[in-house]
Design a protein around this motif. Structure first.
Motif, PDB file in Angstrom:
ATOM      1  N   CYS A  79       0.847  -1.193   0.000  1.00 30.08           N
ATOM      2  CA  CYS A  79       0.000   0.000   0.000  1.00 30.08           C
ATOM      3  C   CYS A  79       0.884   1.244   0.000  1.00 30.08           C
ATOM      4  CB  CYS A  79      -0.916   0.005   1.227  1.00 30.08           C
ATOM      5  SG  CYS A  79      -2.090   1.386   1.281  1.00 30.08           S
ATOM      6  N   LEU A  80       0.383   2.289  -0.628  1.00 29.89           N
ATOM      7  CA  LEU A  80       1.016   3.605  -0.617  1.00 29.89           C
ATOM      8  C   LEU A  80      -0.061   4.620  -0.234  1.00 29.89           C
ATOM      9  CD1 LEU A  80       3.696   5.137  -1.277  1.00 29.89           C
ATOM     10  CD2 LEU A  80       2.715   5.573  -3.524  1.00 29.89           C
ATOM     11  N   TYR A  81       0.235   5.419   0.792  1.00 30.88           N
ATOM     12  CA  TYR A  81      -0.744   6.377   1.313  1.00 30.88           C
ATOM     13  C   TYR A  81      -0.093   7.759   1.344  1.00 30.88           C
ATOM     14  CZ  TYR A  81      -4.286   8.440   4.414  1.00 30.88           C
ATOM     15  OH  TYR A  81      -5.272   9.221   4.953  1.00 30.88           O
ATOM     16  N   ALA A  82      -0.728   8.731   0.659  1.00 30.82           N
ATOM     17  CA  ALA A  82      -0.186  10.094   0.570  1.00 30.82           C
ATOM     18  C   ALA A  82      -1.265  11.093   0.965  1.00 30.82           C
ATOM     19  CB  ALA A  82       0.306  10.381  -0.844  1.00 30.82           C
TER      20      ALA A  82
ATOM     21  N   LEU B 188       3.810  11.215   2.692  1.00 35.40           N
ATOM     22  CA  LEU B 188       3.433   9.867   2.213  1.00 35.40           C
ATOM     23  C   LEU B 188       4.305   8.825   2.868  1.00 35.40           C
ATOM     24  CD1 LEU B 188       5.642   8.807  -0.141  1.00 35.40           C
ATOM     25  CD2 LEU B 188       4.505  10.561  -1.450  1.00 35.40           C
ATOM     26  N   ALA B 189       3.767   7.598   2.899  1.00 40.89           N
ATOM     27  CA  ALA B 189       4.461   6.433   3.444  1.00 40.89           C
ATOM     28  C   ALA B 189       4.054   5.217   2.631  1.00 40.89           C
ATOM     29  CB  ALA B 189       4.129   6.231   4.923  1.00 40.89           C
ATOM     30  N   GLY B 190       4.972   4.262   2.509  1.00 42.57           N
ATOM     31  CA  GLY B 190       4.699   3.072   1.712  1.00 42.57           C
ATOM     32  C   GLY B 190       4.948   1.805   2.493  1.00 42.57           C
ATOM     33  N   ALA B 191       4.182   0.772   2.144  1.00 38.69           N
ATOM     34  CA  ALA B 191       4.336  -0.556   2.742  1.00 38.69           C
ATOM     35  C   ALA B 191       4.621  -1.554   1.630  1.00 38.69           C
ATOM     36  CB  ALA B 191       3.084  -0.944   3.521  1.00 38.69           C
ATOM     37  N   GLY B 192       5.913  -1.655   1.273  1.00 36.07           N
ATOM     38  CA  GLY B 192       6.309  -2.599   0.242  1.00 36.07           C
ATOM     39  C   GLY B 192       5.819  -2.257  -1.151  1.00 36.07           C
ATOM     40  N   HIS B 193       5.383  -1.014  -1.370  1.00 39.18           N
ATOM     41  CA  HIS B 193       4.783  -0.632  -2.637  1.00 39.18           C
ATOM     42  C   HIS B 193       5.774   0.175  -3.467  1.00 39.18           C
ATOM     43  CE1 HIS B 193       0.969  -0.534  -4.834  1.00 39.18           C
ATOM     44  NE2 HIS B 193       1.411   0.597  -5.343  1.00 39.18           N
ATOM     45  N   PRO B 194       5.675   0.094  -4.821  1.00 40.10           N
ATOM     46  CA  PRO B 194       6.565   0.897  -5.663  1.00 40.10           C
ATOM     47  C   PRO B 194       6.393   2.388  -5.360  1.00 40.10           C
ATOM     48  CG  PRO B 194       5.432  -0.768  -6.968  1.00 40.10           C
ATOM     49  CD  PRO B 194       4.805  -0.787  -5.618  1.00 40.10           C
ATOM     50  N   PRO B 195       7.492   3.142  -5.357  1.00 42.19           N
ATOM     51  CA  PRO B 195       7.399   4.573  -5.035  1.00 42.19           C
ATOM     52  C   PRO B 195       6.701   5.338  -6.147  1.00 42.19           C
ATOM     53  CG  PRO B 195       9.618   4.026  -5.738  1.00 42.19           C
ATOM     54  CD  PRO B 195       8.890   2.723  -5.616  1.00 42.19           C
ATOM     55  N   PRO B 196       6.035   6.445  -5.814  1.00 38.80           N
ATOM     56  CA  PRO B 196       5.368   7.240  -6.849  1.00 38.80           C
ATOM     57  C   PRO B 196       6.380   8.030  -7.678  1.00 38.80           C
ATOM     58  CG  PRO B 196       5.184   8.333  -4.743  1.00 38.80           C
ATOM     59  CD  PRO B 196       5.859   7.020  -4.466  1.00 38.80           C
TER      60      PRO B 196
END
Length: 817
Positions: free
Chosen positions: A561-564, A575-583
């Motif tokens: 998941c990626l949450y921004a 923003l923070a990511g959980a194993g997700h490709p960066p934006p």
């Protein structure tokens, strides 16, 4: 004279004849070498009576006078072989030696015999008898194998009765002709060339050919042995041709190959129509000249087929057909996709009612009746030469799916019983594939409907960002995945951008995706920072995985998941990511780059922290969030995919929607993505000072009235006089609560966006909540009043304290909300 009912006696029945029992010497020897039986033929051969041999050692029979005890050395096989043969010098009773050919067989012990060896030898020798000539002539003439004899000029000299039947002419009419002259076909010439080779080399040849027998229309498959006929000096004097009709063996092998081909070629996809076409393609022309596949009409609606046979007039939809002729498929009476109702007496309806194949000839009364009802169909059948028709029901797992019709044209052989069995077997295999495809399609449609219901139907309006999005299921076989995206309005005119991917495919992944999307929306409503939100989401995935293990479902639950969160007032993005490709970020001046985001663990790992990054985005910046399916080309790694994505987004585009289309067409293969793809593009906007008003409020109750005056003036400047009354009440309540219950500094902020937002911030972390005031309470009704006057309200924490906010919907002049 012979007894009535007994066969006539012949030369072989006379005592001393070649088939007489006394003409064979027989003896048995046990494992100790003791003779246990002695025949009349043995007595004739060596002169010993049975009483003189049984019970004595077999060594007494040898001419060299070995001891009687034990097995004679050299007489029986070594190493446990089951049979032995050779010449042994034996002693006649009168003392003279005899060289005897002996054949020995090992015998296993039984209830009646202790086992040992059976010894046999011919007594009468190999001298010719008068009837040998007759036997040879009878053997040649009556041999079931077709035999012909050719001389050195390859002229026919003799044929037996079987070969005469194959040729279709008596021997007198073909004697002296060559094989090519008798057959008159290219195959005959090829066999004659091989016979010439046998004459030249003296070596036999095995040949295979296809020829018509006399008076028959169909070709037969023949296996021929061409052998040289040599004299005593080894000179080739002719050629013997022995032929065997192996048509049934060849047909059986062809049927087996066709069945194997059907196993490989039918059911390559989970598509009902494609499977039906594969069935027709396999059977034409090897089993039939024309094949049609018709399925029950209601299968198209996704309804379950009826169990057992189907009776009455049956509506069937044509899904496939194939013909061996060029004109057959181009102009069939029933087009693919057409629905026809078949009366109960027709072969199709009869096979569906009985659950068994139905065979008909076009001249049958049933076919004539059918033709009389539909003259156009009868004309089409006559034009294309339909003659034999076989209808086979399509049955799978106890349900009826449709019917396959196999047709042969005029001149073709009728369907044999083995053809019917083959058609049943191929249809049964195809029926399972069709049923699997039907079930898959139904479940896939259900799953896709579930997935569509869980994804956002439309994105919310927001002044913070301009949004464009795409979602593509995996191709070429669309399935249900766990990819999702979302846009969530937050307090203070902020917006949250979310993209995620659940591990795996199927209904389980889609259901998990729906639960995670709901959880993200709930946690976002609490205004948690991105890293904290992912921590709570990680706990949820761990619980889901534990529940899945307890229920023994397949696989573990996992997701990325990626949450921004973007604030249009401060222009800050967190923003923070959980194993997700960066934006990927694209600035207004065309600079594109992936965000350097701390690598966080995927959701469901547990025990590891998530980190967030915070940076400023200029107005007009494009933020691209996506799932890894966008990078999933087999010949390109993820880093190369992100570089290409940045290059494409850096190019000028008419709109974000156009940019989405360009990205998908450039990054995904023509055949479609192997995994689900979610793409979310957001172009940032800014709320300037003209839309935001801020006041510092002293911690003095007397300041409440002044604050209401500031608010009234600001609403007048924004031409929002209609909202003055409600906003004054809301402001008074929130500011009063902050002065009474919180600690300074206190700040009031009005935001004019699509709605009107009133925010009061203080340094206290205590969050107020609604409570029901009793009749004589002097307080407790303020937040209830705020809740009644606003669309929504809430609180959020910040580094210095908390903010209480309330949002009102603005009614525009055109009546839209």
């Amino acid at each position: 004279m012979t007894r009535q009912g007994s066969p006539p006696s012949g030369p072989g029945d006379r005592p001393g004849g070649p088939l007489d029992g006394a003409a064979t010497a027989r003896a048995t020897v046990d494992e100790r070498g003791v003779l246990t039986s002695w025949s009349e033929g043995a007595e004739r051969l060596l002169g010993y009576a049975e009483s003189e041999t049984v019970g004595r050692g077999a060594g007494m029979l040898l001419a060299d006078g070995l001891p009687e005890e034990g097995l004679p050395a050299g007489l029986l096989p070594d190493g446990g072989a089951p049979r032995w043969n050779g010449t042994v010098t034996l002693r006649h009773r009168d003392g003279r030696p005899l060289d005897v050919r002996v054949l020995a067989h090992r015998q296993d012990p039984t209830d009646r015999s202790p086992g040992g060896w059976l010894l046999v030898s011919a007594v009468s020798g190999t001298e010719a008898v008068a009837e040998d000539v007759e036997l040879s002539r009878w053997a040649f003439d009556q041999c079931p194998c077709a035999v012909a004899v050719y001389d050195t000029r390859l002229r026919l000299r003799r044929v037996n009765e079987a070969m005469s039947g194959v040729i279709g002419l008596p021997e007198d009419e073909v004697r002296g002709l060559r094989l090519s002259e008798i057959g008159g076909k290219p195959q005959s010439g090829e066999l004659e060339d091989q016979m010439r080779e046998v004459l030249t080399t003296g070596t036999a040849i095995d040949a295979r050919t296809y020829m018509r027998t006399g008076g028959e229309a169909e070709e037969h498959s023949w296996s021929a042995r061409l052998a040289p006929l040599c004299d005593e000096e080894g000179r080739v004097r002719g050629v013997c041709l022995a032929a065997h009709d192996v048509t049934e063996e060849v047909l059986a092998r062809q049927r087996l190959l066709l069945l194997n081909s059907a196993s490989v070629r039918i059911g390559t996809t989970l598509d009902v129509n494609r499977t039906a076409w594969e069935l027709a393609d396999v059977c034409v022309p090897h089993l039939a000249d024309f094949v049609s596949v018709d399925l029950l009409e209601h299968l198209d609606t996704g309804a379950e087929p009826p169990p057992g046979p189907v009776t009455g007039p049956v509506p069937l939809r044509r899904v496939a057909h194939r013909s061996r002729t060029d004109k057959g498929p181009s102009a069939p009476w029933v087009k693919v996709g057409d629905v026809q109702v078949y009366p109960d007496f027709t072969p199709l309806a009869a096979s569906l009612a009985s659950g068994r194949p139905v065979l008909n000839v076009m001249t049958d009364p049933t076919m004539r009746r059918w033709a009389g009802q539909i003259p156009e169909r009868a004309a089409y059948a006559r034009e294309h030469g339909f003659h034999w028709v076989m209808a086979v029901p399509v049955l799978a797992r106890g349900t009826t799916l449709g019917v396959v019709v196999f047709s042969r044209f005029v001149g073709a052989a009728p369907f044999a019983p083995d053809d019917v069995l083959l058609a049943e077997e191929i249809t049964a295999r195809a029926a399972v594939c069709i049923d699997n495809a039907r079930r898959f399609t139904r479940e896939q449609n259900t799953s896709l409907a579930l997935q569509r219901s869980l994804l956002p139907h439309h994105l919310p309006r927001a002044n913070a960002v301009e949004i464009a999005s795409r979602y593509l299921p995996a191709s070429p076989h669309p399935g249900v995945g766990g990819d999702w995206f979302d846009v969530i309005p937050l307090s203070g005119a902020r917006v949250a951008l979310v993209v995620g991917d659940v591990v795996g495919h199927g209904i389980q992944a889609s259901a998990t995706m729906g639960r995670l999307r709901t959880a993200v929306r709930t946690l976002a409503d609490v205004d948690l920072p991105p890293d904290e939100l992912l921590t709570h989401l990680d706990d949820l995935v761990i619980r889901l995985s534990d529940d899945a293990g307890a229920e023994q479902t397949s696989g573990e639950v996992g997701a990325t998941c990626l949450y921004a969160v973007y604030d249009p007032i401060s222009r800050r993005c967190t923003l923070a990511g959980a194993g997700h490709p960066p934006p990927v970020v694209v600035t207004p001046d065309g600079l594109a780059y992936p965000v350097e985001l701390p690598v966080g663990p995927p959701l469901g790992v547990g025990g590891l922290p998530f980190e967030s990054v915070d940076f400023e985005l200029p107005e007009g910046t494009v933020l691209a969030l996506y799932t890894d399916g966008l990078m999933g080309s087999g010949d390109r790694d993820a880093d190369e995919g992100r570089r290409l994505l940045a290059e494409i987004l850096a190019r000028p585009a008419v709109s974000l929607e156009a940019a989405c289309g360009t990205v998908l067409s450039a990054l995904l293969p023509d055949r479609g993505a192997p995994d689900d793809v979610a793409l979310l593009l957001a172009r940032t906007k800014v709320l300037d000072t003209a839309h935001v008003a801020t006041w510092d409020v002293p911690a003095d109750p007397a300041e409440v009235a002044k604050t209401r005056g500031y608010v009234t003036k600001q609403l007048r400047d924004w031409r929002l006089e209609d909202a003055t009354f409600a906003t004054e009440l809301i402001t008074s309540e929130l500011v009063t609560n902050a002065i009474r219950h919180a600690a300074p500094p206190i700040q009031l902020r009005l935001i004019h966006d699509l709605s009107l937002i009133c925010e009061v911030s203080d340094s206290s972390t205590t969050v107020p909540h609604l409570r029901r005031a009793r009749a004589f309470d002097e307080g407790g009704r303020g937040l209830l009043l705020v809740a009644q006057l606003t669309q929504r309200w809430g609180s959020r924490h910040n580094p210095t304290g908390k903010t209480i906010w309330a949002e009102q919907i603005l009614h525009q002049e055109n009546g839209e909300v």
